[in-house]
Design a protein around this motif. Structure first.
Motif, PDB file in Angstrom:
ATOM      1  N   VAL A 157       0.860  -1.185   0.000  1.00 57.83           N
ATOM      2  CA  VAL A 157       0.000   0.000   0.000  1.00 57.83           C
ATOM      3  C   VAL A 157       0.894   1.232   0.000  1.00 57.83           C
ATOM      4  CG1 VAL A 157      -1.746   1.336   1.239  1.00 57.83           C
ATOM      5  CG2 VAL A 157      -1.834  -1.166   1.275  1.00 57.83           C
ATOM      6  N   ALA A 158       0.558   2.200  -0.828  1.00 57.63           N
ATOM      7  CA  ALA A 158       1.213   3.513  -0.800  1.00 57.63           C
ATOM      8  C   ALA A 158       0.116   4.569  -0.755  1.00 57.63           C
ATOM      9  CB  ALA A 158       2.096   3.719  -2.019  1.00 57.63           C
ATOM     10  N   ALA A 159       0.257   5.533   0.143  1.00 60.14           N
ATOM     11  CA  ALA A 159      -0.724   6.612   0.273  1.00 60.14           C
ATOM     12  C   ALA A 159      -0.001   7.947   0.282  1.00 60.14           C
ATOM     13  CB  ALA A 159      -1.546   6.453   1.554  1.00 60.14           C
ATOM     14  N   ILE A 160      -0.554   8.916  -0.447  1.00 61.34           N
ATOM     15  CA  ILE A 160       0.076  10.219  -0.642  1.00 61.34           C
ATOM     16  C   ILE A 160      -0.941  11.318  -0.361  1.00 61.34           C
ATOM     17  CG2 ILE A 160       1.137  11.767  -2.360  1.00 61.34           C
ATOM     18  CD1 ILE A 160       2.121   9.337  -3.846  1.00 61.34           C
ATOM     19  N   GLU A 161      -0.473  12.417   0.216  1.00 59.34           N
ATOM     20  CA  GLU A 161      -1.281  13.631   0.300  1.00 59.34           C
ATOM     21  C   GLU A 161      -1.146  14.344  -1.046  1.00 59.34           C
ATOM     22  OE1 GLU A 161      -1.974  16.616   3.866  1.00 59.34           O
ATOM     23  OE2 GLU A 161      -0.092  17.071   2.842  1.00 59.34           O
ATOM     24  N   PRO A 162      -2.220  14.440  -1.841  1.00 53.55           N
ATOM     25  CA  PRO A 162      -2.086  14.933  -3.221  1.00 53.55           C
ATOM     26  C   PRO A 162      -1.511  16.336  -3.346  1.00 53.55           C
ATOM     27  CG  PRO A 162      -4.165  13.782  -2.950  1.00 53.55           C
ATOM     28  CD  PRO A 162      -3.573  13.916  -1.578  1.00 53.55           C
ATOM     29  N   ARG A 163      -1.878  17.244  -2.461  1.00 55.64           N
ATOM     30  CA  ARG A 163      -1.443  18.632  -2.624  1.00 55.64           C
ATOM     31  C   ARG A 163       0.043  18.800  -2.366  1.00 55.64           C
ATOM     32  NH1 ARG A 163      -0.579  22.921   0.623  1.00 55.64           N
ATOM     33  NH2 ARG A 163      -1.225  21.737   2.461  1.00 55.64           N
ATOM     34  N   GLY A 330      -2.702  -1.680 -19.484  1.00 54.10           N
ATOM     35  CA  GLY A 330      -1.852  -2.067 -18.359  1.00 54.10           C
ATOM     36  C   GLY A 330      -1.245  -3.437 -18.460  1.00 54.10           C
ATOM     37  N   GLN A 331      -1.146  -3.979 -19.686  1.00 56.06           N
ATOM     38  CA  GLN A 331      -0.556  -5.302 -19.876  1.00 56.06           C
ATOM     39  C   GLN A 331       0.711  -5.166 -20.720  1.00 56.06           C
ATOM     40  OE1 GLN A 331      -3.299  -7.405 -17.481  1.00 56.06           O
ATOM     41  NE2 GLN A 331      -1.375  -7.994 -18.360  1.00 56.06           N
ATOM     42  N   TYR A 332       1.079  -6.193 -21.460  1.00 49.43           N
ATOM     43  CA  TYR A 332       2.325  -6.289 -22.210  1.00 49.43           C
ATOM     44  C   TYR A 332       3.493  -6.071 -21.244  1.00 49.43           C
ATOM     45  CZ  TYR A 332       5.765  -5.878 -25.934  1.00 49.43           C
ATOM     46  OH  TYR A 332       6.876  -6.069 -26.730  1.00 49.43           O
ATOM     47  N   ASP A 333       4.372  -5.089 -21.475  1.00 46.84           N
ATOM     48  CA  ASP A 333       5.520  -4.865 -20.587  1.00 46.84           C
ATOM     49  C   ASP A 333       5.306  -3.690 -19.633  1.00 46.84           C
ATOM     50  OD1 ASP A 333       7.002  -6.971 -21.502  1.00 46.84           O
ATOM     51  OD2 ASP A 333       8.133  -5.813 -22.974  1.00 46.84           O
ATOM     52  N   THR A 334       4.112  -3.137 -19.592  1.00 43.04           N
ATOM     53  CA  THR A 334       3.847  -2.034 -18.675  1.00 43.04           C
ATOM     54  C   THR A 334       3.944  -2.533 -17.239  1.00 43.04           C
ATOM     55  OG1 THR A 334       2.349  -1.054 -20.299  1.00 43.04           O
ATOM     56  CG2 THR A 334       2.201  -0.238 -18.040  1.00 43.04           C
ATOM     57  N   ALA A 335       4.679  -1.819 -16.391  1.00 44.64           N
ATOM     58  CA  ALA A 335       4.881  -2.228 -15.002  1.00 44.64           C
ATOM     59  C   ALA A 335       5.017  -0.990 -14.132  1.00 44.64           C
ATOM     60  CB  ALA A 335       6.120  -3.108 -14.865  1.00 44.64           C
ATOM     61  N   ALA A 336       4.450  -1.061 -12.935  1.00 43.84           N
ATOM     62  CA  ALA A 336       4.451   0.116 -12.052  1.00 43.84           C
ATOM     63  C   ALA A 336       4.584  -0.301 -10.601  1.00 43.84           C
ATOM     64  CB  ALA A 336       3.163   0.921 -12.240  1.00 43.84           C
ATOM     65  N   THR A 337       5.250   0.540  -9.825  1.00 49.66           N
ATOM     66  CA  THR A 337       5.266   0.361  -8.376  1.00 49.66           C
ATOM     67  C   THR A 337       3.954   0.875  -7.797  1.00 49.66           C
ATOM     68  OG1 THR A 337       6.222   2.554  -7.982  1.00 49.66           O
ATOM     69  CG2 THR A 337       7.773   0.714  -8.273  1.00 49.66           C
ATOM     70  N   PRO A 338       3.558   0.386  -6.627  1.00 52.12           N
ATOM     71  CA  PRO A 338       2.388   0.966  -5.965  1.00 52.12           C
ATOM     72  C   PRO A 338       2.526   2.468  -5.729  1.00 52.12           C
ATOM     73  CG  PRO A 338       2.878  -1.158  -5.015  1.00 52.12           C
ATOM     74  CD  PRO A 338       4.002  -0.858  -5.969  1.00 52.12           C
ATOM     75  N   LEU A 339       3.739   2.939  -5.409  1.00 47.07           N
ATOM     76  CA  LEU A 339       3.919   4.379  -5.229  1.00 47.07           C
ATOM     77  C   LEU A 339       3.609   5.119  -6.517  1.00 47.07           C
ATOM     78  CD1 LEU A 339       4.887   6.676  -3.318  1.00 47.07           C
ATOM     79  CD2 LEU A 339       7.124   6.448  -4.402  1.00 47.07           C
ATOM     80  N   GLN A 340       4.034   4.586  -7.665  1.00 45.44           N
ATOM     81  CA  GLN A 340       3.756   5.238  -8.945  1.00 45.44           C
ATOM     82  C   GLN A 340       2.258   5.346  -9.197  1.00 45.44           C
ATOM     83  OE1 GLN A 340       5.620   6.678 -11.816  1.00 45.44           O
ATOM     84  NE2 GLN A 340       3.464   7.263 -11.845  1.00 45.44           N
ATOM     85  N   MET A 341       1.513   4.295  -8.914  1.00 46.42           N
ATOM     86  CA  MET A 341       0.081   4.346  -9.155  1.00 46.42           C
ATOM     87  C   MET A 341      -0.625   5.249  -8.148  1.00 46.42           C
ATOM     88  SD  MET A 341      -0.014   2.823 -11.908  1.00 46.42           S
ATOM     89  CE  MET A 341      -1.767   3.114 -12.165  1.00 46.42           C
ATOM     90  N   ALA A 342      -0.065   5.393  -6.947  1.00 51.04           N
ATOM     91  CA  ALA A 342      -0.592   6.386  -6.010  1.00 51.04           C
ATOM     92  C   ALA A 342      -0.351   7.794  -6.551  1.00 51.04           C
ATOM     93  CB  ALA A 342       0.061   6.225  -4.639  1.00 51.04           C
ATOM     94  N   MET A 343       0.787   8.000  -7.224  1.00 55.40           N
ATOM     95  CA  MET A 343       1.076   9.290  -7.854  1.00 55.40           C
ATOM     96  C   MET A 343       0.074   9.593  -8.966  1.00 55.40           C
ATOM     97  SD  MET A 343       5.238   8.853  -8.008  1.00 55.40           S
ATOM     98  CE  MET A 343       5.505  10.170  -9.203  1.00 55.40           C
ATOM     99  N   VAL A 344      -0.323   8.571  -9.732  1.00 54.56           N
ATOM    100  CA  VAL A 344      -1.317   8.764 -10.783  1.00 54.56           C
ATOM    101  C   VAL A 344      -2.634   9.218 -10.175  1.00 54.56           C
ATOM    102  CG1 VAL A 344      -2.725   7.548 -12.498  1.00 54.56           C
ATOM    103  CG2 VAL A 344      -0.256   7.135 -12.384  1.00 54.56           C
TER     104      VAL A 344
END
Length: 484
Positions: A157-163, A330-344
């Motif tokens: 789990v990764a959680a970010i304050e957006p602002r 989100g398939q083929y060679d696409t790969a992301a860390t949980p932190l990256q998807m929290a950034m999205v």
């Protein structure tokens, strides 16, 4: 006789000068080389001759020091070690340091020049300053909610304050107690080999150092690319997408787990997670614009630090049209860390602006005087505010009427996107369950938190709803702690 005495005195003087020159060379010019020599134990002994500075969470130290009575006197201790191991890392007299213990080692060990009023004097006198403290941005309630939510499952789990980009929770399970690695006796070596040989890999920080296929959660990025490029101008308009969709240049037909995807508008396709619509959009948008949008969100960045290093998330830059189509879902060679998807998720929640993530709020010396504030790097506009608002509305729709219902919180505006990422040979591995989300209190204009959850061993089928069943409740617990 006097002449011999003079010659002897002159020769002795030359020897004295040579001795002083050599001493100066060793003390001034060769000091770093001798200090780095593995045979020189003085630096190691000095490093552990006093307690190490603390890592703090909400003002409370989660690390400490214990007097071992040995030559390497002070050993590291940890409070709630498994809970905070993905944040602190370990500090071992045998195996070095990792994560925050490594990134902020100069401050914690007392060797950072910012801890001294006159650094040159301390270097001259070889004074070892007391270690400073590192204040993290972690919220203990959210950290606990994420840890308890994952339970015994493999995930993160990764959680970010957006602002602000402050990292509010960073959890990886299964975890370990870094205190087992602190000393230098046989038990430390045994613990090191046991932890590294363990099948679940408890020392792997899945939130920062593991990348996963993001599955349908990546459709947030594809939707942003479609709206920003003008490929889609109305999220309620039909998209001319066949079901099944023939991947460009191949005989392969891509289908859907959901019904009603043929020619579905972007908003409906987002709610139902129609692979055909987003794969076709990815192919129509094209490689260049898809790569550009992924990079703007943070993909393909090898230099991301929080200050602990983060594995770069990947979106291939060389693909044919069929591979772009698969990457867009989100398939083929696409790969992301949980932190990256929290950034999205945080970027969408913050009106299209990305605040670079950070784990350090401030650094203080041994007296509590602040010597450095946390890094305040400028935010950047990733997508336009109108695009961000449209994606927010679609994410809210997923939670209100789609597969993300289990993330809903009464009295709180919640947006989310589920995902199931297939992997392994012929996609036979247990799918990874994803959920990314954000939450905003009803009486607030600013989002409180953005969350990304991935569960490796989810008890779910291959339908996209598995992310809503396995990962969404965990995200809900973290968001509830944030808006409480």
């Amino acid at each position: 006789m006097i002449r011999c005495i003079r010659h002897t005195a002159a020769f002795s003087f030359l020897l004295l000068v040579a001795l002083l020159v050599n001493a100066a060379r060793v003390q001034v010019f060769e000091t770093e080389r001798y200090g780095a020599n593995t045979a020189n134990r003085r630096g190691v002994i000095a490093r552990y001759e006093q307690p190490r500075g603390a890592v703090l969470v909400a003002g409370r130290p989660v690390t400490g020091s214990r007097d071992s009575g040995g030559r390497l006197r002070y050993e590291r201790t940890y409070t709630d070690g498994p809970l905070y191991a993905p944040v602190t890392g370990y500090s071992s007299q045998t195996y070095g340091t990792s994560l925050l213990e490594s990134a902020e080692d100069g401050v914690l060990s007392g060797f950072d020049d910012r801890l001294a009023t006159f650094p040159w004097w301390d270097q001259l006198t070889r004074t070892h300053r007391p270690g400073g403290s590192v204040h993290t941005t972690i919220d203990p309630r959210m950290q606990r909610a994420a840890f308890d939510g994952l339970g015994g499952k493999k995930g993160a789990v990764a959680a970010i304050e957006p602002r602000t980009g402050k990292v509010l929770a960073l959890v990886s399970t299964p975890s370990y107690d870094p205190g087992e690695l602190s000393g230098n006796d046989g038990a430390v070596g045994a613990a090191w080999h046991r932890l590294n040989a363990a099948g679940p890999r408890p020392m792997l920080n899945r939130a920062l150092q593991e990348t996963y296929p993001p599955g349908s959660t990546f459709k947030v990025v594809t939707a942003a690319a479609a709206l920003e490029s003008g490929e889609v101008t109305d999220i309620d308009a039909r998209t001319d997408s066949p079901d099944p969709y023939p991947l460009p240049g191949t005989a392969t037909l891509l289908g859907n787990a959901a019904e009603g995807c043929e020619d579905a508008p972007l908003k409906d396709a987002f709610r139902a997670s129609c692979n055909t619509v987003f794969a076709r959009l990815g192919a129509e948008i094209g490689l260049r614009d898809m790569v550009g949008m992924a990079r703007r969100f943070g993909f393909n960045d090898p230099g991301l630090r929080i200050p602990s290093p983060v594995a770069p998330s990947n979106f291939d830059t060389r693909m044919d049209a069929s591979q772009v189509a698969l990457s867009a879902i989100g398939q083929y060679d696409t790969a992301a860390t949980p932190l990256q998807m929290a950034m999205v998720s945080a970027t969408v929640a913050n009106g299209g602006r990305l605040a670079p993530p950070t784990l350090v709020d401030k650094v203080t010396d041994a007296r509590g005087v602040m010597i450095a504030a946390g890094p305040h790097r400028p935010t950047r506009q990733v997508i336009g505010p109108v695009t961000a608002q449209q994606i927010q509305d679609m994410m809210i729709d997923v939670v209100a009427h789609g597969s993300g219902k289990r993330a809903a919180i009464k009295g709180v505006t919640v947006g989310g996107k589920t995902g199931t990422a297939q992997h392994g040979v012929r996609n036979e591995g247990t799918p990874y369950a994803w959920f990314i989300s954000w939450a905003r209190a009803k009486d607030s204009y600013e989002p409180a938190v953005a969350v990304a959850v991935v569960v490796e061993d989810a008890a779910a089928d291959r339908a996209d709803i598995s992310g809503g069943g396995s990962a969404a409740p965990i995200a809900r617990a973290v968001m509830a702690a944030a808006v409480r």
